[in-house]
Scaffold this motif. Structure first.
Motif, PDB file in Angstrom:
ATOM      1  N   HIS A 111      -0.698   3.984  -9.469  1.00 16.71           N
ATOM      2  CA  HIS A 111      -0.946   3.487  -8.103  1.00 16.71           C
ATOM      3  C   HIS A 111       0.068   4.076  -7.120  1.00 16.71           C
ATOM      4  O   HIS A 111      -0.296   4.486  -6.014  1.00 16.71           O
ATOM      5  CB  HIS A 111      -0.876   1.960  -8.063  1.00 16.71           C
ATOM      6  N   LEU A 112       1.315   4.121  -7.536  1.00 15.72           N
ATOM      7  CA  LEU A 112       2.355   4.630  -6.641  1.00 15.72           C
ATOM      8  C   LEU A 112       2.193   6.126  -6.374  1.00 15.72           C
ATOM      9  O   LEU A 112       2.452   6.587  -5.258  1.00 15.72           O
ATOM     10  CB  LEU A 112       3.739   4.315  -7.206  1.00 15.72           C
ATOM     11  N   ALA A 113       1.748   6.872  -7.366  1.00 14.76           N
ATOM     12  CA  ALA A 113       1.496   8.305  -7.158  1.00 14.76           C
ATOM     13  C   ALA A 113       0.409   8.503  -6.107  1.00 14.76           C
ATOM     14  O   ALA A 113       0.511   9.393  -5.255  1.00 14.76           O
ATOM     15  CB  ALA A 113       1.105   8.970  -8.475  1.00 14.76           C
ATOM     16  N   GLN A 114      -0.611   7.664  -6.135  1.00 13.47           N
ATOM     17  CA  GLN A 114      -1.667   7.750  -5.117  1.00 13.47           C
ATOM     18  C   GLN A 114      -1.138   7.349  -3.749  1.00 13.47           C
ATOM     19  O   GLN A 114      -1.476   7.962  -2.729  1.00 13.47           O
ATOM     20  CB  GLN A 114      -2.846   6.867  -5.511  1.00 13.47           C
ATOM     21  N   LEU A 115      -0.286   6.335  -3.714  1.00 12.32           N
ATOM     22  CA  LEU A 115       0.256   5.869  -2.438  1.00 12.32           C
ATOM     23  C   LEU A 115       1.235   6.868  -1.825  1.00 12.32           C
ATOM     24  O   LEU A 115       1.456   6.843  -0.618  1.00 12.32           O
ATOM     25  CB  LEU A 115       0.923   4.503  -2.613  1.00 12.32           C
ATOM     26  N   PHE A 133      -3.432  -2.308  -3.716  1.00  7.35           N
ATOM     27  CA  PHE A 133      -2.896  -0.956  -3.544  1.00  7.35           C
ATOM     28  C   PHE A 133      -3.901  -0.044  -2.837  1.00  7.35           C
ATOM     29  O   PHE A 133      -3.522   0.937  -2.229  1.00  7.35           O
ATOM     30  CB  PHE A 133      -2.544  -0.331  -4.896  1.00  7.35           C
ATOM     31  N   LYS A 134      -5.179  -0.396  -2.934  1.00  4.67           N
ATOM     32  CA  LYS A 134      -6.246   0.424  -2.345  1.00  4.67           C
ATOM     33  C   LYS A 134      -6.918  -0.261  -1.157  1.00  4.67           C
ATOM     34  O   LYS A 134      -7.961   0.189  -0.697  1.00  4.67           O
ATOM     35  CB  LYS A 134      -7.289   0.753  -3.416  1.00  4.67           C
ATOM     36  N   ASP A 135      -6.335  -1.324  -0.677  1.00  6.94           N
ATOM     37  CA  ASP A 135      -6.920  -2.076   0.431  1.00  6.94           C
ATOM     38  C   ASP A 135      -7.048  -1.183   1.662  1.00  6.94           C
ATOM     39  O   ASP A 135      -6.159  -0.359   1.937  1.00  6.94           O
ATOM     40  CB  ASP A 135      -6.048  -3.284   0.765  1.00  6.94           C
ATOM     41  N   PRO A 136      -8.147  -1.316   2.417  1.00  8.47           N
ATOM     42  CA  PRO A 136      -8.302  -0.492   3.630  1.00  8.47           C
ATOM     43  C   PRO A 136      -7.268  -0.795   4.723  1.00  8.47           C
ATOM     44  O   PRO A 136      -6.987   0.054   5.556  1.00  8.47           O
ATOM     45  CB  PRO A 136      -9.712  -0.808   4.129  1.00  8.47           C
ATOM     46  N   ASP A 137      -6.694  -1.976   4.697  1.00  6.02           N
ATOM     47  CA  ASP A 137      -5.699  -2.352   5.702  1.00  6.02           C
ATOM     48  C   ASP A 137      -4.324  -1.854   5.257  1.00  6.02           C
ATOM     49  O   ASP A 137      -3.797  -2.297   4.233  1.00  6.02           O
ATOM     50  CB  ASP A 137      -5.686  -3.872   5.858  1.00  6.02           C
ATOM     51  N   PRO A 138      -3.709  -0.956   6.014  1.00  2.18           N
ATOM     52  CA  PRO A 138      -2.406  -0.428   5.618  1.00  2.18           C
ATOM     53  C   PRO A 138      -1.320  -1.496   5.513  1.00  2.18           C
ATOM     54  O   PRO A 138      -0.384  -1.364   4.726  1.00  2.18           O
ATOM     55  CB  PRO A 138      -2.059   0.599   6.698  1.00  2.18           C
ATOM     56  N   ARG A 139      -1.439  -2.574   6.269  1.00  2.00           N
ATOM     57  CA  ARG A 139      -0.441  -3.643   6.188  1.00  2.00           C
ATOM     58  C   ARG A 139      -0.468  -4.317   4.816  1.00  2.00           C
ATOM     59  O   ARG A 139       0.585  -4.666   4.276  1.00  2.00           O
ATOM     60  CB  ARG A 139      -0.666  -4.670   7.295  1.00  2.00           C
ATOM     61  N   ILE A 140      -1.663  -4.459   4.260  1.00  2.00           N
ATOM     62  CA  ILE A 140      -1.791  -5.059   2.917  1.00  2.00           C
ATOM     63  C   ILE A 140      -1.178  -4.133   1.876  1.00  2.00           C
ATOM     64  O   ILE A 140      -0.427  -4.574   0.993  1.00  2.00           O
ATOM     65  CB  ILE A 140      -3.272  -5.336   2.576  1.00  2.00           C
ATOM     66  N   THR A 152       2.111  -5.023  -0.400  1.00  2.97           N
ATOM     67  CA  THR A 152       1.970  -4.976  -1.855  1.00  2.97           C
ATOM     68  C   THR A 152       3.096  -4.150  -2.463  1.00  2.97           C
ATOM     69  O   THR A 152       3.690  -4.542  -3.478  1.00  2.97           O
ATOM     70  CB  THR A 152       0.592  -4.394  -2.244  1.00  2.97           C
ATOM     71  N   ILE A 153       3.406  -3.026  -1.839  1.00  2.00           N
ATOM     72  CA  ILE A 153       4.509  -2.184  -2.310  1.00  2.00           C
ATOM     73  C   ILE A 153       5.816  -2.968  -2.264  1.00  2.00           C
ATOM     74  O   ILE A 153       6.592  -2.963  -3.226  1.00  2.00           O
ATOM     75  CB  ILE A 153       4.613  -0.902  -1.451  1.00  2.00           C
ATOM     76  N   LYS A 154       6.051  -3.636  -1.180  1.00  2.26           N
ATOM     77  CA  LYS A 154       7.294  -4.402  -1.033  1.00  2.26           C
ATOM     78  C   LYS A 154       7.393  -5.529  -2.065  1.00  2.26           C
ATOM     79  O   LYS A 154       8.471  -5.790  -2.598  1.00  2.26           O
ATOM     80  CB  LYS A 154       7.406  -4.948   0.391  1.00  2.26           C
TER      81      LYS A 154
END
Length: 128
Positions: free
Chosen positions: A49-53, A15-22, A26-28
């Protein structure tokens, strides 16, 4: 379950990975895993995690996070839905990107059964 004890703890770092694709993938994936997880994990860890995302720099991630929250709402429990969903979805209505705002509007529609008339009048209508 195996998902809660082994898979989800290892997955949280994504959820905190620097790569937005990851982060996006993860969300999906969570839409498939959430139905198999207990409410305690969903309501505490996952929703944090979702609130941060929802504040992620990437619009696609904010959009997909909003869609995911809507999809998993049925597994959160009614009390959590009433406490969390309206705030989560009205937050994205102020997003500068139209797709994120549209996801928020659709999520509000899909979860409307959790909102009282008073909440709609006091919290939702002023945001719109």
């Amino acid at each position: 379950t195996t998902i809660e004890k082994q898979f989800y703890p290892a997955m949280q770092s994504y959820f905190k990975d620097p790569d937005p694709r990851i982060r996006d993938q993860t969300i999906k994936c969570m839409s498939l895993l959430a139905p198999k997880m207990n409410q305690k994990i969903l309501n505490s860890s996952l929703l944090q995690h979702l609130a941060q995302l929802q504040r992620d720099p990437e619009a696609a991630i904010r959009t997909n996070t909003t869609v995911l929250i809507s999809k998993i709402s049925q597994f959160l429990g009614e009390a959590s839905c009433k406490r969390i969903l309206l705030n989560a979805f009205t937050r994205v209505l102020n997003d500068p990107v139209a797709t994120v705002r549209n996801a928020g509007i659709l999520a509000l529609k899909e979860t409307s059964q959790y909102y009282s008339e008073e909440d709609i009048a006091r919290k939702l209508i002023p945001t719109l």
